[in-house]
Design a protein around this motif. Structure first.
Motif, mmCIF file in Angstrom:
data_model
loop_
_atom_site.group_PDB
_atom_site.id
_atom_site.type_symbol
_atom_site.label_atom_id
_atom_site.label_comp_id
_atom_site.label_asym_id
_atom_site.label_seq_id
_atom_site.Cartn_x
_atom_site.Cartn_y
_atom_site.Cartn_z
ATOM 1 N N LEU A 119 0.813 -1.221 0.000
ATOM 2 C CA LEU A 119 0.000 0.000 0.000
ATOM 3 C C LEU A 119 0.846 1.270 0.000
ATOM 4 C CD1 LEU A 119 -2.871 -0.849 2.539
ATOM 5 C CD2 LEU A 119 -2.826 -1.165 0.054
ATOM 6 N N LEU A 199 -2.830 3.897 6.131
ATOM 7 C CA LEU A 199 -3.262 3.369 4.830
ATOM 8 C C LEU A 199 -4.034 2.064 4.981
ATOM 9 C CD1 LEU A 199 -0.124 4.095 2.609
ATOM 10 C CD2 LEU A 199 -2.214 5.432 2.863
ATOM 11 N N GLN A 200 -3.606 1.256 5.936
ATOM 12 C CA GLN A 200 -4.279 -0.018 6.187
ATOM 13 C C GLN A 200 -5.745 0.223 6.537
ATOM 14 O OE1 GLN A 200 -4.115 -3.393 5.392
ATOM 15 N NE2 GLN A 200 -1.968 -2.921 5.827
ATOM 16 N N SER A 203 -7.741 1.670 3.631
ATOM 17 C CA SER A 203 -8.003 0.688 2.576
ATOM 18 C C SER A 203 -9.307 -0.064 2.789
ATOM 19 C CB SER A 203 -6.850 -0.307 2.495
ATOM 20 O OG SER A 203 -6.880 -1.197 3.600
ATOM 21 N N TRP A 228 -4.484 4.892 -6.890
ATOM 22 C CA TRP A 228 -4.180 4.085 -5.697
ATOM 23 C C TRP A 228 -5.322 3.101 -5.433
ATOM 24 C CZ3 TRP A 228 -5.796 3.677 -0.414
ATOM 25 C CH2 TRP A 228 -4.857 3.056 0.435
ATOM 26 N N ALA A 232 -3.424 -0.120 -5.972
ATOM 27 C CA ALA A 232 -3.012 -0.605 -4.650
ATOM 28 C C ALA A 232 -4.106 -1.500 -4.069
ATOM 29 C CB ALA A 232 -2.727 0.556 -3.709
ATOM 30 N N LEU A 233 -5.352 -1.073 -4.163
ATOM 31 C CA LEU A 233 -6.447 -1.845 -3.573
ATOM 32 C C LEU A 233 -7.085 -2.807 -4.567
ATOM 33 C CD1 LEU A 233 -8.180 0.878 -1.368
ATOM 34 C CD2 LEU A 233 -6.166 -0.537 -0.890
#
Length: 289
Positions: A119, A199-200, A203, A228, A232-233
């Motif tokens: 992430l 970020l965790q 998300s 992102w 990222a996700l």
DNA sequence: AACCAGGGAAGAT
DNA sequence: ATCTTCCATGGT
């Protein structure tokens, strides 16, 4: 040393994924042998996992291999998540059959969303890549990682947020970052280290909330959050309507002499809900030759 | 040499 | 709120 096999439920063009990953010089790939080495962070360890195509797009089989014997289940889950092997891409293909993009989806079957490996790394990469042509963008992210990250078994790990947070803007200017970009990268890392940006936790939020939350951070605008969310996700329904690549692709397929406006693109993309990410990927793919 | 690049902040209406 | 200008730096 262990090795585990996995079958995806629908079509999956792993060779295309490798081609796409190979745009990033930091990622170790062998297109001929059809594998990529994925850097994986464990609690107290950095390990490299080799992911290899064993089947075809129509009958996709993959192997995952590592000589790190602990946490095998955790590692495998992580890899399965990154490559989204559980996603049935036949359903996506089916959906686009009644759309304007049916020809493209026929030509480029089984185009998966391959998530970035981490992430934080992904966010740094997207910020660094803002507004730059792809070549120079990868030059910059490569310099950044090779100077401040770590190499393990021939694969590169991005630097930890703690490392980046301690840098001076001048450290990145030396790598030819603009002053602004240096500020965005370092200041965002500081926020993460200070616990102001998790970020965790972000998300797990719905897409709209992620937009609001991340969009507040200086240096992170709509394009960056969308990318992102997508990379990222790995979310299914993102469409970066302001993205130059998307606009160029649509200009080509609609045979326009100018790039379509963001609004035109956004409006058209509504028809592709809830799989707009796959429309975006396939459009990018269609002009990558 | 001019214009572009898989943007975003800051300033001006 | 929305439009315009400026920021920087390499690529073509």
């Amino acid at each position: 040393m262990w090795k585990e096999y996995y079958h995806a439920p629908g079509m999956y063009d792993f060779d295309y994924s490798l081609r796409r990953l190979s745009m990033d010089p930091l990622i170790r790939i062998n297109s001929k042998e059809r594998w990529v080495d994925v850097p994986v962070r464990l609690e107290n360890d950095k390990v490299v996992v080799r992911v290899k195509a064993e089947g075809t797009t129509e009958k996709p089989v993959f192997s995952v291999m590592s000589d790190h014997d602990e946490n095998q289940d955790v590692i495998f889950e992580h890899i399965r998540n990154i490559f989204q092997w559980d996603k049935d891409l036949d359903e996506v293909h089916q959906f686009f059959q009644q759309s304007e993009l049916s020809m493209l989806f026929h030509q480029y079957q089984g185009t998966p969303i391959v998530r970035d490996f981490n992430l934080y790394d992904s966010l740094m990469k997207v910020i660094i890549h803002q507004q730059l042509n792809m070549k120079f963008a990868f030059t910059l992210s490569t310099r950044f990682v090779q100077k401040y990250g770590e190499e393990v078994d021939g694969s590169w790990f991005y630097p930890e947020p703690e490392t980046v947070a301690k840098l001076n803007y001048e450290d990145l200017r030396e790598l030819q970052f603009s002053q602004r970009k240096a500020e965005y990268v370092i200041d965002t890392s500081k926020k993460i280290v200070d616990g102001d940006l998790d970020l965790q936790e972000i998300s797990k939020l719905p897409t709209e909330d992620v937009m609001k939350r991340l969009g507040k951070v200086r240096g992170i605008g709509p394009w960056t959050v969308e990318n992102w969310l997508l990379f990222a996700l790995g979310r299914d329904d993102l469409f970066p309507a302001a993205d130059i690549g998307i606009q160029n692709a649509l200009k080509k397929w609609w045979q326009m002499d100018k790039k379509p406006s963001k609004d035109d693109v956004e409006k058209k993309a509504e028809e592709w809900t809830p799989y707009r990410s796959y429309a975006a990927l396939t459009l990018w793919r269609s002009i990558e030759d």
